[in-house]
Design a protein around this motif. Structure first.
Motif, PDB file in Angstrom:
ATOM      1  N   PRO A 179     -14.476  -8.707  53.170  1.00  0.00           N
ATOM      2  CA  PRO A 179     -15.053  -8.109  54.534  1.00  0.00           C
ATOM      3  C   PRO A 179     -14.613  -6.133  54.821  1.00  0.00           C
ATOM      4  CG  PRO A 179     -13.325  -9.624  55.440  1.00  0.00           C
ATOM      5  CD  PRO A 179     -13.504  -9.952  53.756  1.00  0.00           C
ATOM      6  N   GLY A 180     -13.983  -5.925  54.177  1.00  0.00           N
ATOM      7  CA  GLY A 180     -13.785  -4.416  54.031  1.00  0.00           C
ATOM      8  C   GLY A 180     -12.047  -4.602  54.703  1.00  0.00           C
ATOM      9  N   GLU A 181     -11.781  -3.519  55.267  1.00  0.00           N
ATOM     10  CA  GLU A 181     -10.378  -2.893  55.317  1.00  0.00           C
ATOM     11  C   GLU A 181     -10.072  -3.391  56.435  1.00  0.00           C
ATOM     12  OE1 GLU A 181      -8.759   1.321  57.295  1.00  0.00           O
ATOM     13  OE2 GLU A 181      -9.460   1.820  55.419  1.00  0.00           O
ATOM     14  N   VAL A 182      -8.999  -4.676  56.471  1.00  0.00           N
ATOM     15  CA  VAL A 182      -8.525  -5.731  57.561  1.00  0.00           C
ATOM     16  C   VAL A 182      -6.794  -5.427  57.561  1.00  0.00           C
ATOM     17  CG1 VAL A 182      -8.205  -7.494  58.372  1.00  0.00           C
ATOM     18  CG2 VAL A 182     -10.205  -6.789  57.011  1.00  0.00           C
ATOM     19  N   PRO A 183      -6.452  -4.670  58.453  1.00  0.00           N
ATOM     20  CA  PRO A 183      -4.621  -4.347  58.419  1.00  0.00           C
ATOM     21  C   PRO A 183      -4.363  -5.608  58.944  1.00  0.00           C
ATOM     22  CG  PRO A 183      -5.810  -2.941  60.157  1.00  0.00           C
ATOM     23  CD  PRO A 183      -6.390  -3.278  59.365  1.00  0.00           C
ATOM     24  N   ASN A 184      -2.954  -5.001  58.681  1.00  0.00           N
ATOM     25  CA  ASN A 184      -2.465  -7.105  59.826  1.00  0.00           C
ATOM     26  C   ASN A 184      -2.933  -8.238  58.820  1.00  0.00           C
ATOM     27  OD1 ASN A 184       0.270  -6.305  60.379  1.00  0.00           O
ATOM     28  ND2 ASN A 184      -0.179  -5.032  62.905  1.00  0.00           N
ATOM     29  N   ARG A 219      -2.110  -1.411  62.683  1.00  0.00           N
ATOM     30  CA  ARG A 219      -0.890  -1.105  61.959  1.00  0.00           C
ATOM     31  C   ARG A 219       0.176  -0.830  62.769  1.00  0.00           C
ATOM     32  NH1 ARG A 219      -5.571   1.874  59.781  1.00  0.00           N
ATOM     33  NH2 ARG A 219      -5.681   1.107  58.009  1.00  0.00           N
ATOM     34  N   ASN A 220       0.421  -0.574  63.716  1.00  0.00           N
ATOM     35  CA  ASN A 220       1.016  -0.063  64.145  1.00  0.00           C
ATOM     36  C   ASN A 220       2.065  -1.370  65.084  1.00  0.00           C
ATOM     37  OD1 ASN A 220       3.054   2.087  64.555  1.00  0.00           O
ATOM     38  ND2 ASN A 220       1.720   2.173  67.394  1.00  0.00           N
ATOM     39  N   ARG A 221       1.654  -2.660  65.095  1.00  0.00           N
ATOM     40  CA  ARG A 221       1.886  -3.313  65.794  1.00  0.00           C
ATOM     41  C   ARG A 221       2.457  -4.791  65.121  1.00  0.00           C
ATOM     42  NH1 ARG A 221      -3.603  -3.537  68.184  1.00  0.00           N
ATOM     43  NH2 ARG A 221      -3.464  -2.661  70.092  1.00  0.00           N
ATOM     44  N   ASN A 222       3.958  -4.509  64.817  1.00  0.00           N
ATOM     45  CA  ASN A 222       4.770  -5.813  64.525  1.00  0.00           C
ATOM     46  C   ASN A 222       4.683  -6.647  64.111  1.00  0.00           C
ATOM     47  OD1 ASN A 222       6.619  -3.760  64.551  1.00  0.00           O
ATOM     48  ND2 ASN A 222       7.733  -4.191  66.467  1.00  0.00           N
ATOM     49  N   TYR A 226       7.443  -4.333  59.457  1.00  0.00           N
ATOM     50  CA  TYR A 226       8.448  -3.673  61.092  1.00  0.00           C
ATOM     51  C   TYR A 226       8.037  -2.384  61.097  1.00  0.00           C
ATOM     52  CZ  TYR A 226      11.788  -3.373  64.691  1.00  0.00           C
ATOM     53  OH  TYR A 226      12.784  -3.358  65.830  1.00  0.00           O
ATOM     54  N   ASN A 227       7.113  -2.407  62.258  1.00  0.00           N
ATOM     55  CA  ASN A 227       6.851  -0.827  62.518  1.00  0.00           C
ATOM     56  C   ASN A 227       7.797   0.307  63.739  1.00  0.00           C
ATOM     57  OD1 ASN A 227       4.080  -0.721  61.044  1.00  0.00           O
ATOM     58  ND2 ASN A 227       4.176  -2.217  62.115  1.00  0.00           N
ATOM     59  N   THR A 228       8.664  -0.253  63.723  1.00  0.00           N
ATOM     60  CA  THR A 228      10.331   1.525  64.196  1.00  0.00           C
ATOM     61  C   THR A 228      10.809   1.615  63.027  1.00  0.00           C
ATOM     62  OG1 THR A 228       9.478  -0.065  65.838  1.00  0.00           O
ATOM     63  CG2 THR A 228      11.450   1.109  65.907  1.00  0.00           C
ATOM     64  N   ARG A 229      10.693   2.499  63.198  1.00  0.00           N
ATOM     65  CA  ARG A 229      11.275   3.651  61.831  1.00  0.00           C
ATOM     66  C   ARG A 229      13.349   2.920  61.928  1.00  0.00           C
ATOM     67  NH1 ARG A 229      15.026   6.047  59.496  1.00  0.00           N
ATOM     68  NH2 ARG A 229      16.285   7.053  61.800  1.00  0.00           N
TER      69      ARG A 229
END
Length: 821
Positions: A179-184, A219-222, A226-229
């Motif tokens: 379907p194309g680009e699908v993050p998470n 993309r920024n959601r966990n 895990y998206n916290t440095r």
């Protein structure tokens, strides 16, 4: 924990549990293939796991144990959090797909740097044809499975992408469909083909988490990652993912298969189904399992731990601990651990009266004392069982728990065992072993047990030596190469340093000793003991022996310290050769203080052990080098007729202490139970067997089982009617019998054509000439093929030879009346 101090434990705790077991049962018409692979990736690796990558700036996968994490607390790290990394790993043992496959593992996806992409790319897990040599697919958004400017994974059957950035579902870079680009998202792709327009085609996907705000916000959601440095790997309470991939046959003929992906986001949660997809793509008969991961401009660590691969649809057990390591003090709960034992009943039947056993042992397998002298179990709780009987903790006198339980069909039961450790076990490791034993037959016994190991840190100072060898099997030509590592597994820092004062000099030293017996060839270059000062003492401790001592901390030697769990960065390696018999090789370490006191009368030298006596039990490590067994004695070939009842295969050990390992394919999984061949289909089937002495496995002996096809009976002709007391015509062969091998025949006769068939002695030709008959008779023919064994056809058609009375009967009275007229 990137670039964290190296850690180490006694080598008994190094020995990761890697269960490579196949048990195969054959019935008359169906083969049940079972196996279980259990690998936690916490330790120093296994030769059956191939780890790789392009290397150089593109990176390669590696085990973090003793590198970035404490030994036995590691992970399989597929990529670092650097740009444009690629890594893979696969288990180089094949397993059957006959009854389906279940893959269960945990992963972490995190980063210790900021990027502009909010993490990338993702993790791929795939099953592929075991008969095809491994060749990784495209990296980047293809995650090692689909193409990316080249080919897809060689022999790929199904690839599951845990796609952080979103390109695994994108029909670009040679990927087919999507379907194309699908993050998470979790994405399925299908088999590798030789056609660029069909290979690794898109099958299905599921989008995870909240889908508002555009791709960058998603993309920024966990979810996938895990998206916290963070500086260190997030703990399970912060980010936890455990995945199951299951492939199930849906019908008896293998036309439909179901692919299921599920996960859980907390150690205590239940699994949630993510994808259920039905395919008509049948899996190859033998499969292998692999993982791949990649980064691009966006980065993540991609790590895997606690892998289980087994057959579904049966009773099985798994286990987890909530601690990576333990201490023996109660402060902060440092000595408390909870084991979660999961029992799965994947069948459609209630499991009744299943025996349960759980044991706590040290590194040598000894049961740990119960109570404050060893390990004290403080609670046992359960959930999910129909009924369960376990002892009350107050009644426990040993750390061995036994009981029974009932578990409903298609359900999971959990047992939680919590306790506190009060003393350091032998080997600085706490082992927990669980086993379930069903009352009735369980098709797969290979996944009915599980052991996990938890390292233990001592209090105070505790220096430990770990000795490993490139192979525990004797190599008299090239020799065996040993590696020694020293570490601090105590809570206090170990200083190795030299200091001077007005009247004294003090040296705190770590000293490693290796004693080489007479007749052994010891080879070592200076580069193999970099960071140490070596002292050679010939004829020590007695004539012909040589003692090698390696030291740090004295005058002119390396100076420094080892903090808790830290490995001294310089290992010691050497090679021993010229030996033709089994032997034991030991090395020891000591942490001492040498004090030189100067006075008017001269000098006084004293040497004292700094480490307390209670922590010196791990100061010697021993490795046994054993001989490779020869191949066992077998009889081959073995012949059977098609459909004949076969016997279990046999082989003869050359040593009564050896065990046999049985294989259906070289490089597959070993069974301790000999196979019973199936004779349902004709052909040649090869089985393999080796001898195992506890450490070394000898070469394979092959056993060819030749199943001879059932011969065809042919036809005979024809029915006849003859006069009594005459011989019939020759019974001909209308169609000869056929088969593989030398063809002969057996003729049989019967008085009624249905019962009482008896063999006609000496008649083996395709035709038969009966003798004079006084009554009707019936005949049939059996075709016999001899090729190692005599195999018979079914009976031919029956030829009936009917007799009749052909004599002229006259009446004398008729003759007398004619004459009198």
């Amino acid at each position: 924990m990137r670039n964290q101090d190296k850690k180490i434990f006694n080598h008994n705790s190094f020995r990761i549990v890697f269960l490579l077991l196949t048990v195969v049962f054959f019935s008359a018409n169906k083969a049940y293939a079972q196996f279980a692979i259990s690998e936690d990736f916490r330790g120093s690796g296994n030769p059956n796991i191939i780890i790789g990558g392009p290397g150089g700036s593109a990176g390669t996968a590696y085990l973090t144990s003793g590198v970035d994490d404490p030994v036995n607390q590691g992970w399989l790290r597929l990529t670092t959090s650097d740009a444009n990394q690629r890594g893979y790993a696969y288990i180089n043992n094949s397993f059957p797909s006959t009854e389906g496959v279940l893959v269960d593992f945990e992963y972490k996806m995190w980063r210790d740097v900021n990027d502009n992409y909010r993490g990338a790319d993702g993790l791929g897990v795939y099953l592929f044809d075991a008969s095809v040599p491994f060749q990784i697919g495209g990296l980047g958004g293809s995650l090692g499975y689909a193409p990316n400017g080249g080919n897809g994974l060689a022999g790929g059957y199904v690839g599951v992408g845990f796609d952080a950035y979103g390109n695994f579902s994108n029909p670009t870079e040679g990927r087919v469909g999507g379907p194309g680009e699908v993050p998470n998202a979790v994405v399925l792709r299908g088999p590798t083909t030789n056609n660029a327009s069909t290979t690794n085609r898109y099958l299905n996907h599921v989008e995870l988490g909240t889908r508002t705000g555009g791709n960058d916000a998603i993309r920024n959601r966990n979810e996938i990652d895990y998206n916290t440095r963070v500086d260190d790997r997030p703990d399970d309470g912060t980010f936890y993912r455990r995945v199951q991939l299951e492939i199930l046959p849906l019908d008896a003929v293998g036309e439909y298969y179901q692919i299921i992906v599920r996960w859980k986001k907390s150690p205590t949660a239940n699994f949630t189904d993510l994808i259920s997809y039905t395919t008509t793509d049948a899996p190859p008969p033998l499969l292998k399992l692999g993982f791949g991961a990649s980064t691009g401009g966006g980065v993540n660590y991609h790590e895997i731990r606690n892998l289980l691969v087994t057959t579904p649809g049966n009773l099985r057990v798994d286990k987890r601990a909530n601690k990576d390591f333990l201490r023996t003090v109660s402060s902060g709960g440092a000595n408390q651990v909870t084991y979660t034992i999961e029992v799965y009943n994947d069948t459609d039947f209630n499991a009744l009266n299943v025996d349960f056993l759980d044991r706590l042992t040290d590194g040598d397998g000894n049961l740990i004392p119960e109570g404050t002298s060893g390990f004290n179990i403080t609670s046992i709780t359960t959930e999910g069982f129909t009924s369960i009987t376990l002892p009350d903790v107050s009644s426990l006198s040993t750390n061995e728990i036994t009981g029974t339980f009932d578990l409903a069909a298609n359900s999971i039961g959990k047992i939680y065992v919590t306790g506190r450790l009060y003393s350091v076990p032998q080997g600085n490791v706490l082992n927990n072993f669980v086993e379930i034993t069903p009352l009735l037959y369980d098709e797969d016994v290979s996944n009915n047990s599980k052991q996990i190991s938890t390292p233990v840190y001592a209090e105070g100072l505790d220096v430990v030596i770990n000795k490993t060898v490139n192979s525990p099997c004797l190599d008299p030509v090239s020799g065996n190469t040993f590696t020694l590592q020293v570490a601090n597994v105590g809570q206090n820092t170990i200083d190795y340093s030299y200091s001077t004062g007005w009247w004294t000099t003090t040296a705190r030293r770590i000293r490693v000793t290796e004693v080489v017996p007479p007749g052994y060839t010891f080879a070592q270059t200076p580069a193999q003991y970099t960071g140490w000062t070596r002292y050679v003492s010939p004829n020590t401790p007695s004539s012909g022996y040589t003692t090698y001592t390696y030291s740090i901390g004295d005058n002119g030697e390396a100076q420094g310290s080892l903090t808790t769990g830290e490995v001294y960065e310089h290992p010691i390696t050497y090679t021993i050769s010229g030996v033709n018999t089994a032997y034991t090789n030991s090395a020891s370490v000591v942490y001492d203080q040498r004090t030189i006191t100067y006075n008017w009368n001269g000098t006084t030298v004293s040497t004292d052990i700094v480490e307390t006596s209670g922590n010196q039990g791990n100061n010697t490590d021993t490795v046994d080098i054993t001989l490779n067994p020869v191949a066992p004695t077998v009889s081959s070939p073995i012949y059977y007729c098609q459909g004949e009842t076969a016997s279990q295969l046999t082989a003869t050990e050359t040593n009564s202490s050896y065990t046999l390992k049985w294989y259906t394919v070289p490089g597959g999984f070993a069974s301790s139970t000999p196979f019973t061949p199936s004779t349902t289909s004709s052909g040649t089937y090869t089985f393999y067997v080796s001898q195992f002495n506890g450490q070394c496995e000898g070469p394979l002996a092959s056993i060819n089982v030749i199943v001879i096809a059932t011969p065809t009976a042919g036809e005979i002709g024809n029915n006849q009617s003859i006069c009594t007391d005459t011989a019939p015509a020759l019974i001909t062969s209308t169609t000869d019998g056929t088969g593989t091998g030398s063809v002969t025949y057996r003729w049989e006769s019967s008085d009624d054509g249905s019962t009482g068939w008896t063999t006609i002695s000496g008649e083996t030709a395709s035709t038969y000439q009966p003798g004079v008959l006084t009554a009707s008779k019936y005949y049939r023919r059996i075709t016999i093929v001899t090729s190692g064994v005599a195999c018979e056809s079914s009976a031919s058609n029956v030829v009936a030879i009917t007799t009749r009375n052909c004599k002229v009967i006259t009446n004398p009275m008729i003759y007398q009346r004619v004459k009198s007229n």
